[in-house]
Design an enzyme around this catalytic site. Structure first.
Site, PDB file in Angstrom:
ATOM      1  N   HIS A  29      -9.166   0.996  -0.861  1.00 15.40           N
ATOM      2  CA  HIS A  29      -8.072   0.498  -1.713  1.00 15.40           C
ATOM      3  C   HIS A  29      -7.138  -0.349  -0.858  1.00 15.40           C
ATOM      4  O   HIS A  29      -7.548  -1.336  -0.296  1.00 15.40           O
ATOM      5  CB  HIS A  29      -7.398   1.708  -2.370  1.00 15.40           C
ATOM      6  CG  HIS A  29      -6.416   1.414  -3.466  1.00 15.40           C
ATOM      7  ND1 HIS A  29      -6.223   0.186  -4.019  1.00 15.40           N
ATOM      8  CD2 HIS A  29      -5.542   2.245  -4.097  1.00 15.40           C
ATOM      9  CE1 HIS A  29      -5.277   0.268  -4.950  1.00 15.40           C
ATOM     10  NE2 HIS A  29      -4.835   1.489  -5.022  1.00 15.40           N
ATOM     11  N   HIS A  54     -14.853  -5.734  -6.350  1.00 15.63           N
ATOM     12  CA  HIS A  54     -13.714  -5.194  -7.114  1.00 15.63           C
ATOM     13  C   HIS A  54     -14.245  -4.514  -8.364  1.00 15.63           C
ATOM     14  O   HIS A  54     -15.217  -4.951  -8.954  1.00 15.63           O
ATOM     15  CB  HIS A  54     -12.749  -6.332  -7.513  1.00 15.63           C
ATOM     16  CG  HIS A  54     -11.381  -5.854  -7.850  1.00 15.63           C
ATOM     17  ND1 HIS A  54     -11.059  -5.374  -9.093  1.00 15.63           N
ATOM     18  CD2 HIS A  54     -10.275  -5.728  -7.101  1.00 15.63           C
ATOM     19  CE1 HIS A  54      -9.801  -4.998  -9.094  1.00 15.63           C
ATOM     20  NE2 HIS A  54      -9.296  -5.197  -7.904  1.00 15.63           N
ATOM     21  N   ASP A  70      -7.615  -8.428  -0.525  1.00 16.83           N
ATOM     22  CA  ASP A  70      -7.487  -7.968   0.864  1.00 16.83           C
ATOM     23  C   ASP A  70      -8.249  -8.819   1.864  1.00 16.83           C
ATOM     24  O   ASP A  70      -8.100  -8.621   3.066  1.00 16.83           O
ATOM     25  CB  ASP A  70      -7.976  -6.514   0.949  1.00 16.83           C
ATOM     26  CG  ASP A  70      -7.030  -5.583   0.222  1.00 16.83           C
ATOM     27  OD1 ASP A  70      -7.471  -4.883  -0.705  1.00 16.83           O
ATOM     28  OD2 ASP A  70      -5.835  -5.588   0.564  1.00 16.83           O
TER      29      ASP A  70
HETATM   30  C1  SDX Z   1      -7.871  -3.151  -3.925  1.00 13.82           C
HETATM   31  O1  SDX Z   1      -8.306  -1.508  -8.525  1.00 13.82           O
HETATM   32  C2  SDX Z   1      -7.566  -2.419  -8.067  1.00 13.82           C
HETATM   33  O2  SDX Z   1      -7.029  -3.214  -8.825  1.00 13.82           O
HETATM   34  C3  SDX Z   1      -7.392  -2.431  -6.566  1.00 13.82           C
HETATM   35  C4  SDX Z   1      -6.589  -3.589  -6.008  1.00 13.82           C
HETATM   36  C5  SDX Z   1      -5.139  -3.518  -6.450  1.00 13.82           C
HETATM   37  O3  SDX Z   1      -4.488  -4.572  -6.454  1.00 13.82           O
HETATM   38  O4  SDX Z   1      -4.639  -2.391  -6.686  1.00 13.82           O
HETATM   39  O5  SDX Z   1      -7.142  -4.804  -6.442  1.00 13.82           O
HETATM   40  C6  SDX Z   1      -6.558  -3.551  -4.497  1.00 13.82           C
HETATM   41  O6  SDX Z   1      -8.105  -1.999  -3.699  1.00 13.82           O
HETATM   42  C7  SDX Z   1      -8.893  -4.228  -3.687  1.00 13.82           C
HETATM   43  C8  SDX Z   1     -10.271  -3.642  -3.223  1.00 13.82           C
HETATM   44  C9  SDX Z   1     -10.170  -3.434  -1.714  1.00 13.82           C
HETATM   45  N1  SDX Z   1     -11.365  -2.689  -1.201  1.00 13.82           N
HETATM   46  C10 SDX Z   1     -12.288  -3.289  -0.475  1.00 13.82           C
HETATM   47  O7  SDX Z   1     -12.309  -4.483  -0.193  1.00 13.82           O
HETATM   48  C11 SDX Z   1     -13.352  -2.338   0.061  1.00 13.82           C
HETATM   49  C12 SDX Z   1     -14.751  -2.951  -0.132  1.00 13.82           C
HETATM   50  N2  SDX Z   1     -15.029  -3.021  -1.555  1.00 13.82           N
HETATM   51  C13 SDX Z   1     -15.633  -1.873  -2.147  1.00 13.82           C
HETATM   52  O8  SDX Z   1     -15.891  -0.743  -1.496  1.00 13.82           O
HETATM   53  C14 SDX Z   1     -15.822  -1.934  -3.634  1.00 13.82           C
HETATM   54  O9  SDX Z   1     -16.130  -3.213  -3.997  1.00 13.82           O
HETATM   55  C15 SDX Z   1     -14.668  -1.437  -4.461  1.00 13.82           C
HETATM   56  C16 SDX Z   1     -14.216  -0.080  -4.000  1.00 13.82           C
HETATM   57  C17 SDX Z   1     -13.523  -2.380  -4.372  1.00 13.82           C
HETATM   58  C18 SDX Z   1     -15.118  -1.350  -5.897  1.00 13.82           C
HETATM   59  O10 SDX Z   1     -16.067  -0.356  -5.950  1.00 13.82           O
HETATM   60  P1  SDX Z   1     -16.877  -0.076  -7.293  1.00 13.82           P
HETATM   61  O11 SDX Z   1     -16.333  -0.839  -8.433  1.00 13.82           O
HETATM   62  O12 SDX Z   1     -16.972   1.402  -7.415  1.00 13.82           O
HETATM   63  O13 SDX Z   1     -18.251  -0.730  -6.998  1.00 13.82           O
HETATM   64  P2  SDX Z   1     -19.480   0.091  -6.480  1.00 13.82           P
HETATM   65  O14 SDX Z   1     -19.057   0.844  -5.265  1.00 13.82           O
HETATM   66  O15 SDX Z   1     -20.033   0.837  -7.635  1.00 13.82           O
HETATM   67  O16 SDX Z   1     -20.473  -1.051  -6.023  1.00 13.82           O
HETATM   68  C19 SDX Z   1     -21.315  -1.672  -6.971  1.00 13.82           C
HETATM   69  C20 SDX Z   1     -22.435  -2.250  -6.116  1.00 13.82           C
HETATM   70  C21 SDX Z   1     -23.058  -1.215  -5.179  1.00 13.82           C
HETATM   71  O17 SDX Z   1     -24.377  -1.654  -4.882  1.00 13.82           O
HETATM   72  P3  SDX Z   1     -25.621  -0.793  -5.508  1.00 13.82           P
HETATM   73  O18 SDX Z   1     -25.378   0.646  -5.148  1.00 13.82           O
HETATM   74  O19 SDX Z   1     -25.523  -1.035  -7.020  1.00 13.82           O
HETATM   75  O20 SDX Z   1     -26.839  -1.392  -4.894  1.00 13.82           O
HETATM   76  O21 SDX Z   1     -21.907  -3.256  -5.259  1.00 13.82           O
HETATM   77  C22 SDX Z   1     -22.034  -2.844  -3.907  1.00 13.82           C
HETATM   78  C23 SDX Z   1     -22.278  -1.364  -3.907  1.00 13.82           C
HETATM   79  O22 SDX Z   1     -23.004  -0.987  -2.772  1.00 13.82           O
HETATM   80  N3  SDX Z   1     -20.769  -3.175  -3.275  1.00 13.82           N
HETATM   81  C24 SDX Z   1     -20.674  -3.688  -2.061  1.00 13.82           C
HETATM   82  C25 SDX Z   1     -19.299  -3.887  -1.855  1.00 13.82           C
HETATM   83  N4  SDX Z   1     -18.605  -3.483  -2.935  1.00 13.82           N
HETATM   84  C26 SDX Z   1     -19.527  -3.036  -3.807  1.00 13.82           C
HETATM   85  N5  SDX Z   1     -21.603  -4.002  -1.149  1.00 13.82           N
HETATM   86  C27 SDX Z   1     -21.156  -4.517  -0.001  1.00 13.82           C
HETATM   87  N6  SDX Z   1     -19.848  -4.748   0.270  1.00 13.82           N
HETATM   88  C28 SDX Z   1     -18.900  -4.449  -0.621  1.00 13.82           C
HETATM   89  N7  SDX Z   1     -17.608  -4.674  -0.360  1.00 13.82           N
END
Ligand code: SDX
Length: 428
Positions: A267, A306, A362
């Site tokens: 997050h 996201h 981010d």
């Molecule tokens: C913020 O919610 C908000 O609005 C948050 C925010 C705010 O203003 O409050 O916008 C701020 O938190 C931004 C997000 C910051 N986090 C990151 O950058 C961390 C990296 N990103 C992730 O871990 C992920 O994308 C999330 C946590 C942001 C979202 O996770 P989800 O929606 O639960 O997505 P998921 O984990 O179910 O992933 C879906 C697929 C998966 O692949 P498969 O299992 O289907 O093969 O996408 C892949 C994931 O492995 N994936 C990624 C990835 N994010 C998702 N693969 C590689 N790198 C990534 N960053």
């Protein structure tokens, strides 16, 4: 055609008409679907609440497919261009842009609450020199609740107004003190002649000069970053704020929980994780290898992806433009090339395209903070300062929503059936 869902329960052959309201069905309307009188009725199962609307809100609206973010209906691009953080804070809290007179009064009221009780300094001095500033931040906000017991009067509008001013005004002071503590430098008193963001820079970076003069480009850049981070619908930390607030905890205690959620690397801790990732990559030549390790599932590309945005995060676009302005003042950040190459490759690679993974808020923000002189462990604190406004606005909306009660979800139990206690001597 009626806005209803017709459900046939094939276990009983019964049919049910369930109303569709604003794109949703009420989970409680499913409870009538039973196999017999003893049946509890159907629940919805939605781990991480991926497809569950937990509330009705009028504050922020995101169109994830089109990359649109609106605060009280105003596009984030227009607010970033024309507004400032305290005006945007007023908008998020009050629902309307302030008149010139309202804004002047609002800014004056915030400025009169920037001081911290002297005991807070003793409290913060208790942390080790290398304590993570976010750990200091959330602990100190929690400690603030002990200084303002009147905050428990959550259904008094006057009390909520006072706590709102105190929290918005004091979180930058707490953040600055946490930074100064980690640098072994004396705390700097607020200078209320400066802007909200100018004073924050003053409390962070003032040294021996009589009066700190913030660089106007950096002051504006940070103020716009605060606008971009102020609110974002029902994200993890806002959901925590609403959940804790639903138990009628005071806003300082609720905000402590929200900050704890924001601290997480998935997050608000992601901007710190991005910088550490870029430092680890070290050079543009190493980018292809990192992309492969992400695609193999070894790691995540921090700052990408996201839950809601399945297109480019509009905030990331604005932050990229701010980066050029900041680097013109601070000097170029060599890690920008690594970030740009990561984005270039990722946006054309099927793994990211199929999963609709784009840079989020981010991905570039940390590069700017680093160029401004912040250490990576300060980045989540820089996120928490503006998000304090969103947390408070959402908390108050929850309190005043007649449909809201204490948050207490159900579960699907898959544990042991009832069984009798086994005396120790009989256990294997
Ligand atoms: C913020 O919610 C908000 O609005 C948050 C925010 C705010 O203003 O409050 O916008 C701020 O938190 C931004 C997000 C910051 N986090 C990151 O950058 C961390 C990296 N990103 C992730 O871990 C992920 O994308 C999330 C946590 C942001 C979202 O996770 P989800 O929606 O639960 O997505 P998921 O984990 O179910 O992933 C879906 C697929 C998966 O692949 P498969 O299992 O289907 O093969 O996408 C892949 C994931 O492995 N994936 C990624 C990835 N994010 C998702 N693969 C590689 N790198 C990534 N960053």
């Amino acid at each position: 055609m009626p806005d209803t869902l017709t459900i046939t329960d094939n276990r009983t052959g019964k049919q049910y008409e369930v109303p569709i309201d604003r794109g949703a069905v009420r989970a409680m309307d499913l409870r009538q679907i039973k196999t017999d009188a003893d049946d509890f009725g159907l629940k919805t199962y939605d781990p991480a609440l991926v497809n569950t609307a937990s509330c009705v809100s009028r504050i922020t609206n995101i169109d994830g497919d089109r990359g649109i973010l609106l605060y009280r209906g105003y596009p984030i691009e227009q607010l970033a261009e024309h507004s400032d953080f305290l005006e945007t804070a007023y908008l998020l809290l009050a629902g309307e842009l302030p008149t010139a007179a309202q804004l002047t009064k609002w800014k004056t009221n915030v400025a009169t609450h920037t001081m911290l009780h002297e005991n807070m300094k003793k409290f913060m001095d208790g942390f080790r020199y290398d304590a993570h500033p976010m750990g200091i931040f959330l602990s100190t906000v929690g400690a603030l609740s002990t200084f303002y017991p009147d905050a428990k009067d959550i259904f008094s509008e006057d009390s909520r107004r006072t706590q709102t001013l105190r929290l918005i005004a004091k979180v930058p002071s707490i953040a600055a003190y946490a930074y100064r503590h980690s640098q072994g430098r004396p705390y700097v008193q607020p200078d209320n002649e400066l802007s909200f963001t100018g004073n924050f820079l003053n409390m962070l970076f003032k040294m021996a000069e009589l009066k700190y003069q913030p660089n106007p480009v950096l002051e504006r850049a940070l103020d716009v970053l605060f606008i971009l981070h102020a609110d974002h619908e029902q994200n993890c930390s806002t959901s925590a704020m609403r959940t804790i607030g639903s138990a009628h905890s005071d806003p300082y205690s609720a905000l402590t929980g929200a900050a704890a959620a924001l601290y997480g690397p998935l997050h608000g801790g992601a901007n710190e994780a991005v910088l550490r990732m870029l430092s680890e990559i070290g050079s543009v030549e190493n980018v292809p290898k990192v992309i492969e390790s992400v695609k193999s599932g070894e790691r995540r590309l921090m700052g990408f992806g996201h839950r809601v945005y399945k297109s480019y995060d509009p905030r990331a676009k604005i932050i990229k433009r701010i980066a050029d302005l900041v680097f013109a003042v601070t000097g170029h950040n060599p890690r920008l090339e690594i970030a740009l190459e990561l984005e270039r490759i990722a946006l054309q690679d099927d793994y990211f395209v199929e999963r609709r993974l784009y840079p989020n808020v981010d991905f570039y923000s940390g590069l700017i903070y680093e160029a401004m002189g912040f250490q990576p462990d300060m980045f989540p604190v820089l996120f928490a300062i503006p998000r304090t406004v969103g947390w408070i606005a959402q908390w108050e909306e929850m309190l005043l929503d007649d449909e809201q009660r204490i948050t207490r979800p159900r579960q699907i139990y898959t544990g042991a059936a009832q069984r009798d206690y086994v005396p120790r001597e009989k256990r294997r």
